[in-house]
Design an enzyme around this catalytic site. Structure first.
Site, PDB file in Angstrom:
ATOM      1  N   CYS A  76       0.846  -1.193   0.000  1.00 22.97           N
ATOM      2  CA  CYS A  76       0.000   0.000   0.000  1.00 22.97           C
ATOM      3  C   CYS A  76       0.886   1.250   0.000  1.00 22.97           C
ATOM      4  CB  CYS A  76      -0.962  -0.049   1.182  1.00 22.97           C
ATOM      5  SG  CYS A  76      -2.354   1.086   1.028  1.00 22.97           S
ATOM      6  N   ALA A  77       0.732   2.148   0.974  1.00 20.05           N
ATOM      7  CA  ALA A  77       1.570   3.345   1.000  1.00 20.05           C
ATOM      8  C   ALA A  77       3.037   3.020   1.234  1.00 20.05           C
ATOM      9  CB  ALA A  77       1.074   4.311   2.081  1.00 20.05           C
TER      10      ALA A  77
END
Length: 531
Positions: A270-271
């Protein structure tokens, strides 16, 4: 005739004065009705488990309730898509309409849930007593959010995050964990796993048998992870630059010194994938060949441009930040988690509510739910910067600078292994695909038929499948999908095999730490327990 009707609203013309006052609103309503998308056949979705009970088809009262709800839901959803709304507001209207219609489903009430009424009758009210207790417990301990799993089902270091390892470095932002080897020899190039800044690291190390860390260690890799600290008010001004500098950039130095390997495999979810890609580009800008490969898991590096050209205003982004903040300078990780739940409210809010409050049940333990509700806070400065990056596509356009160096994704010429999730409600697979195309190296793209988190947890099993292809990635994701082939097995197996070819010769296994970075606390460390 459709239950929604096809005729415009009419009014009584007996009183001309009254008719004159209402003429303009009536014309507006007729225009709204005319511009709504035309409905298709009315009926429940065959995959909608809420209406699977036989009473919804056999009992006339429930059947009437069902079709009334479906007609109303279609009207609300159509209104959110109608042309009278400004185009740049339709996505917001659709989000609100979805949550409104999901919240007011009849199955969310005792009278509108035949299964709950039947359970109450069979248990002589005991299920209602249990449900009331569950409701009060959720109200007191969870601010009214329905529990997705029984409290205290999992304990860190006991049945979650149990892969043996040690803390080998700690600063004010993170701990670096190094895991114990379980093979006599390991691959020369180590792995550094980078989490998203809103979640704790142990998504990489869930229950035994469902741990990516455990799998990689058994495959003969020296594995390190970053465990972020829950930030305090003194870190409220931290931006992406501080998170990169004091996080993965510092961790890479630690990993290389402990292993004496000049290169490191970067893995981000994800991030955390954004951090991994940015770190690889930062090293490329400094002509430092320190990154061996990049693995991106359900990560967005570029975001779709609004079709109308309209973007959220600075005031709207400030309002969102303020709504999610719990105290000065920090955005509440639990509120971010709730926002993600609202993207899929039927499964993440209302189904647990029905099971717990109406049926009197407590759900079975599930390690992913335990992790997803163990969020950490985010500095407001970093959160605001993240919103701006998403709106302006700062990273994708090469406008981001870290410690004075430009971050150009096309300079990331290392081989990349990218995984996307077909049913991802947070980062659509097409966004992950378009992000992968920005990288300058050879990209091996994999599409897994699961959700955002479920795709990461992919231990080998008979039913595991994914799609992949060879060669360059075409511009259109659908063209890639049409030309891809299905593979039976887990992408974990494909990934460790892919890494092994890019990890140099085998070397003697490495115990955690060294003289400069001694092994201290056992994994999962201290920071993961802070809240």
């Amino acid at each position: 005739m459709s239950p929604c009707g096809t005729e415009p609203y009419a009014y009584d013309d007996e009183d001309h004065a009254t008719a004159g006052r209402w003429a303009k609103p009536a014309r507006t309503l007729r225009s709204v009705w005319r511009d709504m998308p035309k409905p298709g056949p009315l009926g429940p979705d065959t995959t909608d488990r809420r209406f699977a009970d036989p009473a919804w088809s056999s009992d006339a009262r429930y059947r009437l309730m069902l079709y009334g709800y479906l007609a109303w839901r279609r009207l609300v959803m159509s209104a959110a898509e109608a042309s009278y709304l400004p185009a740049h507001r339709r996505q917001q209207a659709e989000f609100l309409a979805q949550n409104l219609t999901e919240a007011l489903a009849p199955t969310n009430t005792l009278g509108g849930n035949p299964a709950a009424l039947r359970r109450a009758a069979l248990t002589r009210g005991a299920s209602l007593v249990s449900g009331t207790g569950n409701f009060l417990d959720d109200l007191v301990h969870r601010h009214g959010r329905p529990a997705k799993m029984p409290p205290d089902s999992y304990r860190l270091g006991e049945n979650l995050a149990t892969t043996p390892g040690r803390v080998v470095y700690r600063n004010g932002l993170m701990e670096v964990l190094q895991y114990e080897p379980c093979t006599a020899q390991v691959h020369q190039v180590p792995l550094l796993l980078i989490p998203a800044w809103v979640n704790k690291y142990y998504i990489y190390d869930l229950a035994p048998g469902r741990s990516l860390v455990e799998w990689a260690v058994r495959a003969g890799f020296t594995v390190f992870t970053i465990s972020l600290r829950d930030p305090g008010p003194d870190q409220a001004a931290f931006t992406l630059e501080e998170y990169v500098e004091q996080g993965p950039l510092r961790a890479m130095d630690v990993v290389r010194e402990i292993t004496q390997s000049p290169q490191v495999h970067l893995v981000g979810v994800c991030a955390g994938g954004l951090l991994a890609a940015a770190l690889a580009a930062w090293h490329a800008a400094g002509d430092q060949p320190s990154v061996a490969t990049v693995t991106l898991l359900m990560s967005a590096l570029v975001y779709p441009e609004p079709s109308t050209g309209e973007k959220p205003s600075a005031a709207e982004m400030r309002l969102l930040t303020r709504l999610l903040s719990k105290r000065e300078g920090l955005v509440d990780g639990r509120r971010i988690s709730l926002l993600f739940d609202l993207l899929r409210p039927r499964d993440t809010i209302w189904q647990p509510m029905v099971a717990g409050w109406l049926l009197g049940e407590r759900p079975q333990p599930f390690d992913i739910w335990a992790w997803s509700e163990d969020a950490i806070d985010v500095p407001q400065a970093l959160f605001s910067q993240s919103l701006h990056m998403a709106v302006e596509n700062t990273l994708a356009r090469g406008r981001l600078r870290i410690k004075g160096r430009p971050i150009d994704l096309s300079s990331v010429t290392q081989d990349a292994f990218v995984v996307a999730a077909l049913r991802d409600h947070i980062v659509p697979w097409e966004t992950v695909y378009n992000s992968a195309r920005l990288l300058g190296g050879d990209v091996s793209f994999h599409l897994v038929p699961s959700g955002h988190v479920g795709s990461l947890i992919s231990p080998p099993r008979p039913t595991a499948v994914y799609r992949t292809s060879h060669g360059a990635l075409p511009a259109d994701p659908e063209n890639w999908s049409a030309g891809s082939s299905e593979r039976h097995g887990s992408w974990w197996t494909a990934w460790t095999g892919w890494l092994a070819l890019r990890s140099g010769p085998r070397v003697p296994s490495r115990a955690p730490g060294n003289v400069r970075y001694p092994a201290t606390d056992p994994a999962p460390g201290r920071y993961v327990r802070s809240r």
